[in-house]
Design a protein around this motif. Sequence first.
Motif, mmCIF file in Angstrom:
data_model
loop_
_atom_site.group_PDB
_atom_site.id
_atom_site.type_symbol
_atom_site.label_atom_id
_atom_site.label_comp_id
_atom_site.label_asym_id
_atom_site.label_seq_id
_atom_site.Cartn_x
_atom_site.Cartn_y
_atom_site.Cartn_z
ATOM 1 N N ARG A 109 0.816 -1.214 0.000
ATOM 2 C CA ARG A 109 0.000 0.000 0.000
ATOM 3 C C ARG A 109 0.852 1.268 0.000
ATOM 4 O O ARG A 109 0.365 2.347 -0.354
ATOM 5 C CB ARG A 109 -0.935 0.006 1.208
ATOM 6 C CG ARG A 109 -2.043 -1.041 1.150
ATOM 7 C CD ARG A 109 -2.920 -0.860 -0.067
ATOM 8 N NE ARG A 109 -4.113 -1.716 -0.023
ATOM 9 C CZ ARG A 109 -4.670 -2.271 -1.073
ATOM 10 N NH1 ARG A 109 -4.149 -2.066 -2.282
ATOM 11 N NH2 ARG A 109 -5.746 -3.020 -0.956
ATOM 12 N N SER A 110 2.108 1.147 0.385
ATOM 13 C CA SER A 110 2.990 2.316 0.378
ATOM 14 C C SER A 110 3.451 2.672 -1.033
ATOM 15 O O SER A 110 4.026 3.739 -1.253
ATOM 16 C CB SER A 110 4.216 2.061 1.263
ATOM 17 O OG SER A 110 5.078 1.086 0.685
ATOM 18 N N PRO A 112 2.364 3.712 -4.726
ATOM 19 C CA PRO A 112 1.179 4.291 -5.375
ATOM 20 C C PRO A 112 0.477 3.357 -6.352
ATOM 21 O O PRO A 112 -0.755 3.339 -6.421
ATOM 22 C CB PRO A 112 1.754 5.520 -6.093
ATOM 23 C CG PRO A 112 2.934 5.913 -5.257
ATOM 24 C CD PRO A 112 3.524 4.627 -4.782
ATOM 25 N N LYS A 115 -2.054 1.112 -4.558
ATOM 26 C CA LYS A 115 -2.938 1.746 -3.575
ATOM 27 C C LYS A 115 -4.340 1.152 -3.593
ATOM 28 O O LYS A 115 -4.965 0.955 -2.541
ATOM 29 C CB LYS A 115 -2.999 3.253 -3.839
ATOM 30 C CG LYS A 115 -3.858 4.014 -2.843
ATOM 31 C CD LYS A 115 -3.873 5.503 -3.156
ATOM 32 C CE LYS A 115 -4.755 6.252 -2.165
ATOM 33 N NZ LYS A 115 -4.810 7.707 -2.468
ATOM 34 N N ASP A 116 -4.857 0.857 -4.790
ATOM 35 C CA ASP A 116 -6.227 0.359 -4.908
ATOM 36 C C ASP A 116 -6.307 -1.083 -5.419
ATOM 37 O O ASP A 116 -7.400 -1.582 -5.702
ATOM 38 C CB ASP A 116 -7.034 1.267 -5.847
ATOM 39 C CG ASP A 116 -7.119 2.698 -5.332
ATOM 40 O OD1 ASP A 116 -7.394 2.870 -4.133
ATOM 41 O OD2 ASP A 116 -6.895 3.636 -6.126
#
Length: 238
Positions: A109-110, A112, A115-116
């Motif tokens: 999650r760190s 980019p 992220k999703d």
Amino acid sequence: VKNSDIIFVCLPTPFNEEKLEIDLSIYDDVMEDICTNEFMNEGKVVVIKSTVVPGTTDLYSQQYEDVNIVFNPEFLTETNYLNDFINTDRIIIGGVNDWAIQSLIMLYRSVPHFKDTPIIKMSTTAAEIVKYQSNVLMATKVAIANVFYDLCEKLGVKYDDVKDAVGMDKRIGQEHIGVSSERGFGGKCFPKDLGAIIGRCRELDVDCKLLEEVFYYNDRIRKVKDWQEIAGATVGGR
């Protein structure tokens, strides 16, 4: 090991075509070096990235009980690996230690790009099976396409016309239904993974005759067995 919180292990697992199994000797040596390292502690996570037969990660976890070991497979094509990694459809994490799993999730999650991206947690063995079933399904799709290619040739039909129409079905798509001049499927992953999972099924007395037929059908029609020439792909390969 000393300066790492999360250690990714990405190593060759050469395929033994005669025994239908992968050779884990390289993995065994490196896992021992890492897991018995003087700087290894409960605050570190070891992540197996290579494709290993179902049950392998659990065996390592039993062997090194004080080490947090998780399985996190790759879903890459050899020709487009970087783009496939960045734009992966999902991230699979198999493990039993929630803290170790969350540590890996936080790392992803760190970044980019992730992220999703859907992250799916499951047992290590389930995660290992996900990788094999994914590759075996795609390999089987290639094999079926080759059968229909031959049928089209016999009947004087253009296979590309058939392929394009079939691929318009969203449930099927255009991926892995093309037929190359080399016929069948090759590369480092499909033949190896299909063969290895057949071997594992036989060990567990699981009926895998369908998979066996795909494997041996491909062996018959494939003109260039390129996996035998790829470094690290097979036992005794170059």
